[in-house]
Design a protein around this motif. Structure first.
Motif, PDB file in Angstrom:
ATOM      1  N   TYR A 177       3.214  -0.353  -8.363  1.00 57.39           N
ATOM      2  CA  TYR A 177       2.140  -0.021  -7.426  1.00 57.39           C
ATOM      3  C   TYR A 177       1.868   1.482  -7.434  1.00 57.39           C
ATOM      4  CZ  TYR A 177       2.999  -4.699  -5.538  1.00 57.39           C
ATOM      5  OH  TYR A 177       3.164  -6.054  -5.381  1.00 57.39           O
ATOM      6  N   TRP A 178       0.593   1.828  -7.200  1.00 65.95           N
ATOM      7  CA  TRP A 178       0.168   3.233  -7.184  1.00 65.95           C
ATOM      8  C   TRP A 178      -0.581   3.558  -5.905  1.00 65.95           C
ATOM      9  CZ3 TRP A 178       1.518   6.619 -11.019  1.00 65.95           C
ATOM     10  CH2 TRP A 178       2.025   6.057 -12.203  1.00 65.95           C
ATOM     11  N   GLY A 179      -0.413   4.786  -5.462  1.00 71.89           N
ATOM     12  CA  GLY A 179      -1.219   5.289  -4.378  1.00 71.89           C
ATOM     13  C   GLY A 179      -2.550   5.810  -4.890  1.00 71.89           C
ATOM     14  N   GLN A 180      -3.371   6.307  -3.955  1.00 69.75           N
ATOM     15  CA  GLN A 180      -4.717   6.750  -4.322  1.00 69.75           C
ATOM     16  C   GLN A 180      -4.739   8.188  -4.824  1.00 69.75           C
ATOM     17  OE1 GLN A 180      -3.549   6.816  -1.280  1.00 69.75           O
ATOM     18  NE2 GLN A 180      -4.142   8.813  -0.490  1.00 69.75           N
ATOM     19  N   GLY A 181      -3.657   8.922  -4.610  1.00 74.05           N
ATOM     20  CA  GLY A 181      -3.559  10.290  -5.088  1.00 74.05           C
ATOM     21  C   GLY A 181      -3.913  11.315  -4.029  1.00 74.05           C
ATOM     22  N   THR A 182      -3.298  12.488  -4.155  1.00 73.41           N
ATOM     23  CA  THR A 182      -3.609  13.614  -3.278  1.00 73.41           C
ATOM     24  C   THR A 182      -3.715  14.873  -4.130  1.00 73.41           C
ATOM     25  OG1 THR A 182      -2.949  14.788  -1.258  1.00 73.41           O
ATOM     26  CG2 THR A 182      -1.168  14.090  -2.720  1.00 73.41           C
ATOM     27  N   GLN A 183      -4.733  15.673  -3.857  1.00 67.95           N
ATOM     28  CA  GLN A 183      -5.009  16.856  -4.676  1.00 67.95           C
ATOM     29  C   GLN A 183      -4.106  18.015  -4.261  1.00 67.95           C
ATOM     30  OE1 GLN A 183      -7.393  17.365  -7.301  1.00 67.95           O
ATOM     31  NE2 GLN A 183      -6.244  19.283  -7.525  1.00 67.95           N
ATOM     32  N   VAL A 184      -3.500  18.644  -5.244  1.00 69.51           N
ATOM     33  CA  VAL A 184      -2.759  19.886  -5.046  1.00 69.51           C
ATOM     34  C   VAL A 184      -3.415  20.946  -5.919  1.00 69.51           C
ATOM     35  CG1 VAL A 184      -0.562  21.083  -5.397  1.00 69.51           C
ATOM     36  CG2 VAL A 184      -0.596  18.745  -4.476  1.00 69.51           C
ATOM     37  N   THR A 185      -3.831  22.033  -5.297  1.00 69.24           N
ATOM     38  CA  THR A 185      -4.461  23.135  -6.009  1.00 69.24           C
ATOM     39  C   THR A 185      -3.689  24.414  -5.720  1.00 69.24           C
ATOM     40  OG1 THR A 185      -6.637  22.078  -5.842  1.00 69.24           O
ATOM     41  CG2 THR A 185      -6.583  24.423  -6.401  1.00 69.24           C
ATOM     42  N   VAL A 186      -3.252  25.077  -6.790  1.00 68.12           N
ATOM     43  CA  VAL A 186      -2.519  26.331  -6.662  1.00 68.12           C
ATOM     44  C   VAL A 186      -3.374  27.426  -7.284  1.00 68.12           C
ATOM     45  CG1 VAL A 186      -0.357  27.534  -7.094  1.00 68.12           C
ATOM     46  CG2 VAL A 186      -0.375  25.037  -6.889  1.00 68.12           C
ATOM     47  N   SER A 187      -3.861  28.301  -6.444  1.00 68.61           N
ATOM     48  CA  SER A 187      -4.789  29.322  -6.917  1.00 68.61           C
ATOM     49  C   SER A 187      -4.772  30.519  -5.976  1.00 68.61           C
ATOM     50  CB  SER A 187      -6.202  28.752  -6.998  1.00 68.61           C
ATOM     51  OG  SER A 187      -7.141  29.749  -7.336  1.00 68.61           O
ATOM     52  N   SER A 188      -4.933  31.700  -6.564  1.00 67.89           N
ATOM     53  CA  SER A 188      -5.031  32.903  -5.749  1.00 67.89           C
ATOM     54  C   SER A 188      -6.491  33.239  -5.469  1.00 67.89           C
ATOM     55  CB  SER A 188      -4.343  34.075  -6.460  1.00 67.89           C
ATOM     56  OG  SER A 188      -4.880  34.242  -7.762  1.00 67.89           O
ATOM     57  N   GLN A 193       0.843  -1.196   0.000  1.00 70.24           N
ATOM     58  CA  GLN A 193       0.000   0.000   0.000  1.00 70.24           C
ATOM     59  C   GLN A 193       0.876   1.242   0.000  1.00 70.24           C
ATOM     60  OE1 GLN A 193      -2.760  -0.462   3.345  1.00 70.24           O
ATOM     61  NE2 GLN A 193      -4.387  -0.752   1.843  1.00 70.24           N
ATOM     62  N   LEU A 194       0.489   2.212  -0.811  1.00 66.27           N
ATOM     63  CA  LEU A 194       1.148   3.514  -0.849  1.00 66.27           C
ATOM     64  C   LEU A 194       0.119   4.549  -0.431  1.00 66.27           C
ATOM     65  CD1 LEU A 194       2.974   3.222  -4.301  1.00 66.27           C
ATOM     66  CD2 LEU A 194       3.910   2.722  -2.037  1.00 66.27           C
ATOM     67  N   VAL A 195       0.431   5.321   0.594  1.00 62.82           N
ATOM     68  CA  VAL A 195      -0.516   6.296   1.117  1.00 62.82           C
ATOM     69  C   VAL A 195       0.116   7.683   1.048  1.00 62.82           C
ATOM     70  CG1 VAL A 195      -1.903   7.006   3.076  1.00 62.82           C
ATOM     71  CG2 VAL A 195      -1.518   4.567   2.641  1.00 62.82           C
ATOM     72  N   GLU A 196      -0.476   8.529   0.186  1.00 63.03           N
ATOM     73  CA  GLU A 196       0.023   9.898   0.032  1.00 63.03           C
ATOM     74  C   GLU A 196      -0.646  10.833   1.041  1.00 63.03           C
ATOM     75  OE1 GLU A 196      -0.482   8.474  -4.407  1.00 63.03           O
ATOM     76  OE2 GLU A 196      -1.660   8.382  -2.554  1.00 63.03           O
ATOM     77  N   SER A 197       0.058  11.888   1.390  1.00 61.65           N
ATOM     78  CA  SER A 197      -0.495  12.938   2.237  1.00 61.65           C
ATOM     79  C   SER A 197       0.227  14.241   1.947  1.00 61.65           C
ATOM     80  CB  SER A 197      -0.365  12.578   3.725  1.00 61.65           C
ATOM     81  OG  SER A 197       0.994  12.415   4.062  1.00 61.65           O
ATOM     82  N   GLY A 198      -0.379  15.343   2.406  1.00 63.87           N
ATOM     83  CA  GLY A 198       0.285  16.636   2.278  1.00 63.87           C
ATOM     84  C   GLY A 198      -0.273  17.553   1.218  1.00 63.87           C
ATOM     85  N   GLY A 199      -1.244  17.098   0.450  1.00 62.10           N
ATOM     86  CA  GLY A 199      -1.822  17.959  -0.566  1.00 62.10           C
ATOM     87  C   GLY A 199      -2.685  19.044   0.060  1.00 62.10           C
ATOM     88  N   GLY A 200      -3.114  19.984  -0.765  1.00 62.92           N
ATOM     89  CA  GLY A 200      -3.975  21.048  -0.268  1.00 62.92           C
ATOM     90  C   GLY A 200      -4.073  22.195  -1.234  1.00 62.92           C
ATOM     91  N   LEU A 201      -4.620  23.296  -0.729  1.00 61.29           N
ATOM     92  CA  LEU A 201      -4.809  24.512  -1.519  1.00 61.29           C
ATOM     93  C   LEU A 201      -3.784  25.546  -1.064  1.00 61.29           C
ATOM     94  CD1 LEU A 201      -6.407  26.421  -3.420  1.00 61.29           C
ATOM     95  CD2 LEU A 201      -7.930  26.882  -1.474  1.00 61.29           C
ATOM     96  N   VAL A 202      -2.996  26.045  -2.011  1.00 67.69           N
ATOM     97  CA  VAL A 202      -2.012  27.080  -1.709  1.00 67.69           C
ATOM     98  C   VAL A 202      -2.070  28.161  -2.762  1.00 67.69           C
ATOM     99  CG1 VAL A 202      -0.444  25.504  -0.496  1.00 67.69           C
ATOM    100  CG2 VAL A 202      -0.167  25.893  -2.959  1.00 67.69           C
ATOM    101  N   GLN A 203      -1.455  29.302  -2.438  1.00 70.58           N
ATOM    102  CA  GLN A 203      -1.383  30.404  -3.400  1.00 70.58           C
ATOM    103  C   GLN A 203      -0.121  30.270  -4.246  1.00 70.58           C
ATOM    104  OE1 GLN A 203      -1.747  34.104  -1.297  1.00 70.58           O
ATOM    105  NE2 GLN A 203      -3.939  33.834  -0.985  1.00 70.58           N
TER     106      GLN A 203
END
Length: 120
Positions: free
Chosen positions: A109-120, A3-13
Motif C-alpha cells: 500500500y502507498w500513501g498519496q505523498g507529501t512534498q518536501v522542498t529544501v531551498s534557501s 489508507q496511509l496518510v502522510e503529513s509534515g512536509g513543507g519548505l525548509v532551508q
C-alpha cells in the motif's frame, strides 16, 4: 481498505529539520514493513528508509546519519525524522506498507505523498 496518510512536509532551508508522519488505518500496521520512499522531478522513486515489524531499520546511503525512521505500533504511525536537510533531499515523500509472502507480496500500500522542498 487500508489508507496511509502522510503529513509534515513543507519548505525548509538547508540544514534545517522536518518530521514526517504516516498514519495507517486498518489492522495491518503491526505486521507490516513500513517504508519511506521519495521521488524527485525527473527521477525514479527510491527507497529512503524502512523499518520491519520487529524494529530493524535500513537506510539509503544518501540519508544515513541524517534521517531516522521509527514506528509506534500503538498509534499505527511511522515517522521519518530528517535532519541536516540538503537541497538534493527535495522530493515528494511517500509512505509504504507491505508484507512479504514466500513468493512476492501479500500486500503493498502507498500513501498519496507529501512534498518536501529544501531551498534557501
Amino acid at each position: 481498505q487500508v489508507q496511509l496518510v502522510e503529513s509534515g512536509g513543507g519548505l525548509v532551508q538547508p540544514g534545517e529539520s522536518l518530521r514526517l508522519s504516516c498514519a495507517a488505518s486498518g489492522s495491518i500496521f503491526s505486521r507490516s514493513v513500513m517504508g519511506w520512499y521519495r521521488q524527485a522531478p525527473g527521477k525514479e522513486r527510491e527507497l529512503v528508509a524502512h523499518i520491519t515489524s520487529s524494529g530493524r531499520t535500513n537506510y539509503a546511503d544518501s540519508v544515513k546519519g541524517r534521517f531516522t525512521i521509527s514506528r509506534d505500533n500503538a498509534e499505527n504511525t511511522v515517522y521519518l525524522e530528517m535532519d541536516s536537510l540538503k537541497p538534493e533531499d527535495t522530493a515528494v515523500y511517500y509512505c509504504n506498507a507491505r508484507k512479504f509472502a514466500i513468493i512476492g507480496l501479500d500486500y503493498d500500500y502507498w500513501g498519496q505523498g507529501t512534498q518536501v522542498t529544501v531551498s534557501s
